[in-house]
Design an enzyme around this catalytic site. Structure first.
Site, PDB file in Angstrom:
ATOM      1  N   GLY A 179      16.323   9.917 -34.461  1.00  0.00           N
ATOM      2  CA  GLY A 179      16.324  11.370 -34.303  1.00  0.00           C
ATOM      3  C   GLY A 179      17.292  12.013 -35.275  1.00  0.00           C
ATOM      4  N   ASP A 187      18.127  10.543 -38.332  1.00  0.00           N
ATOM      5  CA  ASP A 187      17.529  10.310 -39.646  1.00  0.00           C
ATOM      6  C   ASP A 187      16.043  10.011 -39.465  1.00  0.00           C
ATOM      7  OD1 ASP A 187      17.136   9.889 -42.324  1.00  0.00           O
ATOM      8  OD2 ASP A 187      18.050   7.889 -42.364  1.00  0.00           O
ATOM      9  N   LYS A 188      15.309  11.044 -39.073  1.00  0.00           N
ATOM     10  CA  LYS A 188      13.889  10.834 -38.718  1.00  0.00           C
ATOM     11  C   LYS A 188      13.094  10.304 -39.893  1.00  0.00           C
ATOM     12  CE  LYS A 188      13.583  14.428 -35.122  1.00  0.00           C
ATOM     13  NZ  LYS A 188      12.838  13.967 -33.930  1.00  0.00           N
ATOM     14  N   ASN A 237      17.332  19.300 -27.127  1.00  0.00           N
ATOM     15  CA  ASN A 237      16.386  19.422 -28.242  1.00  0.00           C
ATOM     16  C   ASN A 237      14.953  19.377 -27.727  1.00  0.00           C
ATOM     17  OD1 ASN A 237      14.653  17.018 -29.453  1.00  0.00           O
ATOM     18  ND2 ASN A 237      16.430  16.086 -28.444  1.00  0.00           N
ATOM     19  N   ARG A 238      14.135  20.160 -28.412  1.00  0.00           N
ATOM     20  CA  ARG A 238      12.690  20.078 -28.191  1.00  0.00           C
ATOM     21  C   ARG A 238      12.012  20.067 -29.570  1.00  0.00           C
ATOM     22  NH1 ARG A 238      13.953  25.272 -25.880  1.00  0.00           N
ATOM     23  NH2 ARG A 238      13.509  26.984 -27.324  1.00  0.00           N
ATOM     24  N   PHE A 263       8.913  15.710 -32.417  1.00  0.00           N
ATOM     25  CA  PHE A 263       8.511  14.743 -33.457  1.00  0.00           C
ATOM     26  C   PHE A 263       8.198  15.432 -34.787  1.00  0.00           C
ATOM     27  CE2 PHE A 263       6.679  11.232 -30.403  1.00  0.00           C
ATOM     28  CZ  PHE A 263       7.966  10.912 -30.035  1.00  0.00           C
ATOM     29  N   ASN A 287      11.294   3.497 -35.663  1.00  0.00           N
ATOM     30  CA  ASN A 287      10.824   4.017 -34.378  1.00  0.00           C
ATOM     31  C   ASN A 287       9.513   4.768 -34.613  1.00  0.00           C
ATOM     32  OD1 ASN A 287      10.585   6.198 -32.355  1.00  0.00           O
ATOM     33  ND2 ASN A 287      12.567   5.495 -31.591  1.00  0.00           N
ATOM     34  N   SER A 293       9.821  10.402 -25.342  1.00  0.00           N
ATOM     35  CA  SER A 293      10.249  11.756 -25.703  1.00  0.00           C
ATOM     36  C   SER A 293       9.654  12.743 -24.715  1.00  0.00           C
ATOM     37  CB  SER A 293       9.773  12.112 -27.105  1.00  0.00           C
ATOM     38  OG  SER A 293       9.912  13.512 -27.291  1.00  0.00           O
ATOM     39  N   ASN A 299       9.248  15.798 -25.384  1.00  0.00           N
ATOM     40  CA  ASN A 299       8.821  16.974 -26.155  1.00  0.00           C
ATOM     41  C   ASN A 299       7.412  16.900 -26.725  1.00  0.00           C
ATOM     42  OD1 ASN A 299      11.349  18.230 -25.731  1.00  0.00           O
ATOM     43  ND2 ASN A 299      12.232  16.873 -27.268  1.00  0.00           N
ATOM     44  N   THR A 300       6.700  15.821 -26.434  1.00  0.00           N
ATOM     45  CA  THR A 300       5.275  15.738 -26.759  1.00  0.00           C
ATOM     46  C   THR A 300       4.555  15.662 -25.418  1.00  0.00           C
ATOM     47  OG1 THR A 300       5.675  14.622 -28.867  1.00  0.00           O
ATOM     48  CG2 THR A 300       3.482  14.369 -27.914  1.00  0.00           C
ATOM     49  N   LYS A 345      11.413   1.942 -26.011  1.00  0.00           N
ATOM     50  CA  LYS A 345      12.417   2.931 -25.606  1.00  0.00           C
ATOM     51  C   LYS A 345      11.917   3.728 -24.412  1.00  0.00           C
ATOM     52  CE  LYS A 345      15.493   6.483 -27.340  1.00  0.00           C
ATOM     53  NZ  LYS A 345      16.020   7.113 -28.550  1.00  0.00           N
ATOM     54  N   SER A 371      18.699   4.856 -22.882  1.00  0.00           N
ATOM     55  CA  SER A 371      17.478   5.561 -22.665  1.00  0.00           C
ATOM     56  C   SER A 371      17.327   6.710 -23.662  1.00  0.00           C
ATOM     57  CB  SER A 371      17.480   6.178 -21.249  1.00  0.00           C
ATOM     58  OG  SER A 371      18.410   7.263 -21.209  1.00  0.00           O
ATOM     59  N   ASN A 372      16.208   7.389 -23.550  1.00  0.00           N
ATOM     60  CA  ASN A 372      15.982   8.626 -24.287  1.00  0.00           C
ATOM     61  C   ASN A 372      16.698   9.780 -23.566  1.00  0.00           C
ATOM     62  OD1 ASN A 372      14.711  10.529 -26.079  1.00  0.00           O
ATOM     63  ND2 ASN A 372      13.082   9.028 -26.369  1.00  0.00           N
ATOM     64  N   THR A 373      16.429  11.002 -23.986  1.00  0.00           N
ATOM     65  CA  THR A 373      17.037  12.187 -23.357  1.00  0.00           C
ATOM     66  C   THR A 373      16.430  12.416 -21.971  1.00  0.00           C
ATOM     67  OG1 THR A 373      15.351  13.569 -24.397  1.00  0.00           O
ATOM     68  CG2 THR A 373      17.430  13.319 -25.585  1.00  0.00           C
ATOM     69  N   GLY A 379      24.900   9.380 -24.135  1.00  0.00           N
ATOM     70  CA  GLY A 379      26.194   9.952 -23.756  1.00  0.00           C
ATOM     71  C   GLY A 379      27.400   9.106 -24.091  1.00  0.00           C
TER      72      GLY A 379
HETATM   73  C1  LIG Z   1      18.173  16.302 -31.983  1.00  0.00           C
HETATM   74  C2  LIG Z   1      17.723  15.003 -31.403  1.00  0.00           C
HETATM   75  C3  LIG Z   1      16.538  14.433 -31.845  1.00  0.00           C
HETATM   76  C4  LIG Z   1      16.110  13.225 -31.312  1.00  0.00           C
HETATM   77  N1  LIG Z   1      14.968  12.656 -31.788  1.00  0.00           N
HETATM   78  C5  LIG Z   1      14.577  11.441 -31.325  1.00  0.00           C
HETATM   79  C6  LIG Z   1      13.431  10.808 -31.862  1.00  0.00           C
HETATM   80  O1  LIG Z   1      12.771  11.312 -32.773  1.00  0.00           O
HETATM   81  N2  LIG Z   1      13.074   9.605 -31.336  1.00  0.00           N
HETATM   82  C7  LIG Z   1      13.793   8.989 -30.343  1.00  0.00           C
HETATM   83  O2  LIG Z   1      13.431   7.886 -29.920  1.00  0.00           O
HETATM   84  N3  LIG Z   1      14.899   9.569 -29.831  1.00  0.00           N
HETATM   85  C8  LIG Z   1      15.300  10.775 -30.296  1.00  0.00           C
HETATM   86  N4  LIG Z   1      16.433  11.353 -29.790  1.00  0.00           N
HETATM   87  C9  LIG Z   1      17.137  10.689 -28.668  1.00  0.00           C
HETATM   88  C10 LIG Z   1      18.314   9.849 -29.135  1.00  0.00           C
HETATM   89  O3  LIG Z   1      17.886   8.792 -29.964  1.00  0.00           O
HETATM   90  C11 LIG Z   1      19.077   9.290 -27.910  1.00  0.00           C
HETATM   91  O4  LIG Z   1      18.214   8.435 -27.173  1.00  0.00           O
HETATM   92  C12 LIG Z   1      19.586  10.373 -26.979  1.00  0.00           C
HETATM   93  O5  LIG Z   1      20.043  11.488 -27.708  1.00  0.00           O
HETATM   94  C13 LIG Z   1      20.717   9.883 -26.078  1.00  0.00           C
HETATM   95  O6  LIG Z   1      21.824   9.437 -26.834  1.00  0.00           O
HETATM   96  P1  LIG Z   1      23.121  10.376 -27.140  1.00  0.00           P
HETATM   97  O7  LIG Z   1      23.546  10.962 -25.816  1.00  0.00           O
HETATM   98  O8  LIG Z   1      24.127   9.448 -27.746  1.00  0.00           O
HETATM   99  O9  LIG Z   1      22.651  11.414 -28.078  1.00  0.00           O
HETATM  100  C14 LIG Z   1      16.887  12.575 -30.303  1.00  0.00           C
HETATM  101  C15 LIG Z   1      18.067  13.164 -29.872  1.00  0.00           C
HETATM  102  C16 LIG Z   1      18.503  14.342 -30.405  1.00  0.00           C
HETATM  103  C17 LIG Z   1      19.797  14.938 -29.917  1.00  0.00           C
END
Ligand SMILES: Cc1cc2nc3c(=O)[nH]c(=O)nc-3n(C[C@H](O)[C@H](O)[C@H](O)COP(=O)(O)O)c2cc1C
Length: 355
Positions: A68, A70-71, A116-117, A120, A147, A181, A183-184, A217, A245-247, A296
């Site tokens: 996320g 470095d997409k 974030n929303r 992708f 990913n 995610s 957001n999709t 993931k 995990s993811n968000t 976190g």
């Molecule tokens: C702006 C943003 C974009 C993200 N984009 C992706 C993504 O494209 N693919 C993905 O698997 N996770 C994405 N994530 C989720 C992160 O990889 C990570 O799982 C999540 O932010 C929790 O970790 P953190 O609390 O350390 O940020 C994104 C997170 C943020 C904040």
């Protein structure tokens, strides 16, 4: 390496007011533009205690960059300068897509969190593959995870994962299947047993011989029955690891004016939930499935707790936005010290010891 990491911290301290004054996504793009011209890293931060192995891949240290950031694989070459022991790029979809309308990235400064929303947004797998081929030609001193995801308007999302695996696996050290995610719309439904089995079969078939390890993931917003199902499928299909995990789509009490924005929440308010889910997956798999802990993590104690709870590797994103890019090196050095303090010859020996 250390020189660049500490120079980066100093530079970041100077840049911080500027970066933080900018709108969320503009600040992110500013950061990428600052990183892109950096020279390719030639060495990784490592030590006998930090070096570890997962799925047959050698990691110089267990602290990685979460996807996320470095997409499109624009700055992966520079990230080992900051102490990262591995880098995961993406999420990349088969066809380039714009993502959701802006604004779509919000810093919740008071909460040390991000919503974030993005949806992708990415330049597509072919363009990233070109960059990664170049990266491979010159060498990267840390493992690279790629990913993959599905296009929003795809008629067959499961087929998108197979396409991604076919296109990107040859360039990756490991492949991450991202079905978590928020957001999709509908993407998280791919975590359901039947869909997940079909998807992973497609990914395996597309890779053929010389297949790369597949990590899955998952979302933190899962019930215990979902967790049991995912673990069952992961073991049956021979997945190399789960990334937890993811968000989250949950909203614990937050102070920021952006608290009500739709999207996935990351950073400090996600830490307890992500830790709990890591423990749940560890318990459900009886420790048989390697885990990557993310969500976190901002302090050495949190990284260490995640490792003791079962994480073979750690990933960070949000905390780096608030603490600066030197956080990875600080965490790596700190877990090395914490391992020595607690009597472990290697950090990896501590994985799962509190579970
Ligand atoms: C702006 C943003 C974009 C993200 N984009 C992706 C993504 O494209 N693919 C993905 O698997 N996770 C994405 N994530 C989720 C992160 O990889 C990570 O799982 C999540 O932010 C929790 O970790 P953190 O609390 O350390 O940020 C994104 C997170 C943020 C904040």
């Amino acid at each position: 390496m250390t020189l660049i990491a500490s120079a980066a911290d100093t530079a970041y301290a100077c840049m911080r007011p500027l970066v933080h004054a900018a709108e969320g996504e503009a600040a992110h793009n500013l950061t990428l533009s600052a990183l892109q011209p950096l020279p390719r890293a030639r060495r990784a931060l490592t030590s006998p205690s930090l070096a570890t192995e997962l799925a047959g891949i050698a990691f110089p240290n267990p602290i990685g960059l979460a996807p996320g950031f470095d997409k499109d694989a624009r700055v992966a070459h520079a990230m080992p300068h900051f102490g990262f022991g591995f880098v995961e790029v993406g999420t990349l979809t088969p066809v380039p897509q714009e993502g959701n309308p802006r604004p779509r990235l919000f810093r919740l400064v008071e909460d040390k969190a991000i919503v974030n929303r993005m949806g992708f947004n990415n330049g597509g797998q072919a363009a990233a593959a070109e960059r990664i081929r170049c990266l491979r030609r010159y060498g990267l001193p840390v493992p690279l995870g790629i990913n993959i995801g599905a296009n929003k308007d795809s008629a067959d999302r499961i087929a998108d994962y197979a396409k991604g695996a076919g296109a990107m696996a040859p360039l990756a050290d490991y492949l991450t299947v991202n079905i978590s995610s928020p957001n999709t719309p509908g993407l998280r439904a791919l975590q359901d047993k039947g869909a997940l089995e079909a998807l992973l079969d497609g990914v395996a078939a597309a890779q053929g011989d010389g297949a790369k390890p597949v990590f899955l993931k998952v979302a933190p917003d899962l019930e215990s029955a979902d967790i049991d199902d995912i673990v069952g499928v992961a073991l049956e299909k021979g997945l190399a690891a789960l990334i937890v995990s993811n968000t989250t789509i949950e909203r614990p009490p937050l102070a920021s004016r952006h608290a009500g924005e739709a999207g996935g929440l990351s950073g400090a308010p996600l830490a307890n939930l992500a830790l709990q889910r890591l423990k749940d997956f560890r318990a459900a798999s009886g420790g048989t499935l390697p885990l990557v802990g993310v969500g976190g993590i901002a302090t050495p104690e949190q990284a260490w707790e995640r490792i003791r709870a079962g994480a073979s590797l750690i990933q960070i994103y949000s905390a780096m936005v608030f603490e600066g890019p030197g956080l990875a090196a600080r965490l790596a050095r700190a877990v090395e010290r914490l391992a020595a303090r607690d009597g472990f010859a290697k950090v990896a020996d501590a994985v799962g010891t509190s579970a």
